[in-house]
Design a protein around this motif. Sequence first.
Motif, PDB file in Angstrom:
ATOM      1  N   ASN A  11      -5.375  10.230   7.357  1.00 22.88           N
ATOM      2  CA  ASN A  11      -4.510   9.637   6.344  1.00 22.88           C
ATOM      3  C   ASN A  11      -5.241   9.372   5.045  1.00 22.88           C
ATOM      4  OD1 ASN A  11      -2.102   8.644   5.353  1.00 22.88           O
ATOM      5  ND2 ASN A  11      -1.680   7.450   7.183  1.00 22.88           N
ATOM      6  N   SER A  29      -4.072   1.120  -2.403  1.00 30.40           N
ATOM      7  CA  SER A  29      -3.597  -0.264  -2.344  1.00 30.40           C
ATOM      8  C   SER A  29      -4.438  -1.132  -3.270  1.00 30.40           C
ATOM      9  CB  SER A  29      -3.708  -0.813  -0.918  1.00 30.40           C
ATOM     10  OG  SER A  29      -3.267  -2.153  -0.871  1.00 30.40           O
ATOM     11  N   GLU A  69      -0.276   1.860  10.316  1.00 28.59           N
ATOM     12  CA  GLU A  69      -0.331   3.320  10.085  1.00 28.59           C
ATOM     13  C   GLU A  69      -1.658   3.773   9.488  1.00 28.59           C
ATOM     14  OE1 GLU A  69       2.700   4.524   7.110  1.00 28.59           O
ATOM     15  OE2 GLU A  69       3.217   2.407   7.101  1.00 28.59           O
ATOM     16  N   LEU A  70      -2.521   2.829   9.171  1.00 28.62           N
ATOM     17  CA  LEU A  70      -3.846   3.193   8.666  1.00 28.62           C
ATOM     18  C   LEU A  70      -4.924   2.897   9.683  1.00 28.62           C
ATOM     19  CD1 LEU A  70      -3.975   1.979   4.991  1.00 28.62           C
ATOM     20  CD2 LEU A  70      -3.755   4.275   5.865  1.00 28.62           C
ATOM     21  N   ASN A  92       1.185   4.988   1.617  1.00 29.82           N
ATOM     22  CA  ASN A  92       0.718   6.001   2.563  1.00 29.82           C
ATOM     23  C   ASN A  92       0.989   7.357   1.890  1.00 29.82           C
ATOM     24  OD1 ASN A  92       0.640   7.938   4.618  1.00 29.82           O
ATOM     25  ND2 ASN A  92       1.284   6.475   6.171  1.00 29.82           N
ATOM     26  N   TYR A 149       0.873  -1.176   0.000  1.00 30.50           N
ATOM     27  CA  TYR A 149       0.000   0.000   0.000  1.00 30.50           C
ATOM     28  C   TYR A 149       0.906   1.220   0.000  1.00 30.50           C
ATOM     29  CZ  TYR A 149       1.218   0.281   4.950  1.00 30.50           C
ATOM     30  OH  TYR A 149       1.905   0.362   6.124  1.00 30.50           O
ATOM     31  N   LYS A 170       2.535  10.320   3.912  1.00 29.37           N
ATOM     32  CA  LYS A 170       3.922  10.068   4.283  1.00 29.37           C
ATOM     33  C   LYS A 170       4.831  10.156   3.047  1.00 29.37           C
ATOM     34  CE  LYS A 170       6.323   6.564   7.056  1.00 29.37           C
ATOM     35  NZ  LYS A 170       6.044   5.288   7.741  1.00 29.37           N
ATOM     36  N   CYS A 173      -4.526   6.739   1.502  1.00 28.20           N
ATOM     37  CA  CYS A 173      -3.665   5.635   1.081  1.00 28.20           C
ATOM     38  C   CYS A 173      -4.267   4.922  -0.119  1.00 28.20           C
ATOM     39  CB  CYS A 173      -3.537   4.712   2.298  1.00 28.20           C
ATOM     40  SG  CYS A 173      -3.388   2.989   1.972  1.00 28.20           S
TER      41      CYS A 173
END
Length: 232
Positions: free
Chosen positions: A179, A183, A212-213, A11, A9, A14, A181
């Motif tokens: 966040n 994926s 982090e998700l 981020n 995935y 980031k 993201c």
Amino acid sequence: VLAAWQRPYLNIFKHFRVEEWKRSAKEGDVAALTDTRMKGTIYRIRGSNPASSYLQLPRAGTQSLGLTGRYLYLLFRPLPRKHFLVHLDVTTEENQVVRISFSNLFKEFKSSATWLQFPFVCGAASEGTARRGVPGAAPADARWTCLVLDLPSILALYLARSYSHLRGVKLCCNLLVKNLCTSDLLFKPGVTLTRAHLGDLSCRGVAPMPRELAFPVPKGEKWHDLYDYIRY
């Protein structure tokens, strides 16, 4: 096929170092805050008019994020008693740019060859405070939400187009965002690694939420009692 740097995935905040504002742009009242409940930095975007306050990736409209993951995850919370707006610009295989927008301002679904507008109904912690199923200002106790968009399916279903990549994202007021993201995997909250292996979910592309998700779940609490998971 997902490029190696985008696997398993990506981020987005980031990778594009949102906090430096070199590859992203902000306009109006956009602030990075430390949220103890969310255990990290969140971005608050607020304003009286969606055009006046926003966080945008990439910085210039002429550039493209070039992200090819099937699913886009947006971890956000609508600000209470406000309207919010999110724009995603995606590119089709025919190189046509289509804008996909979500907002609790929209009363009904609308579509044209280049724009899909989805009304968004905010979930409330206590069902009684908002009329479920009716778009409108977010309830006072609007929840943190994991919004999952299956971009190729949305384009195929509504426009009979083939998806190529995510070009840009514009998060307009009034939102808290944790966040973003992309994926090819379908992440599901509450799924543990053991359960994923046992249930053979991994074959179906279903995986547990990466740390982090993930939204924090206090001991003894259940994810779905605290947050909303909405999939389009």
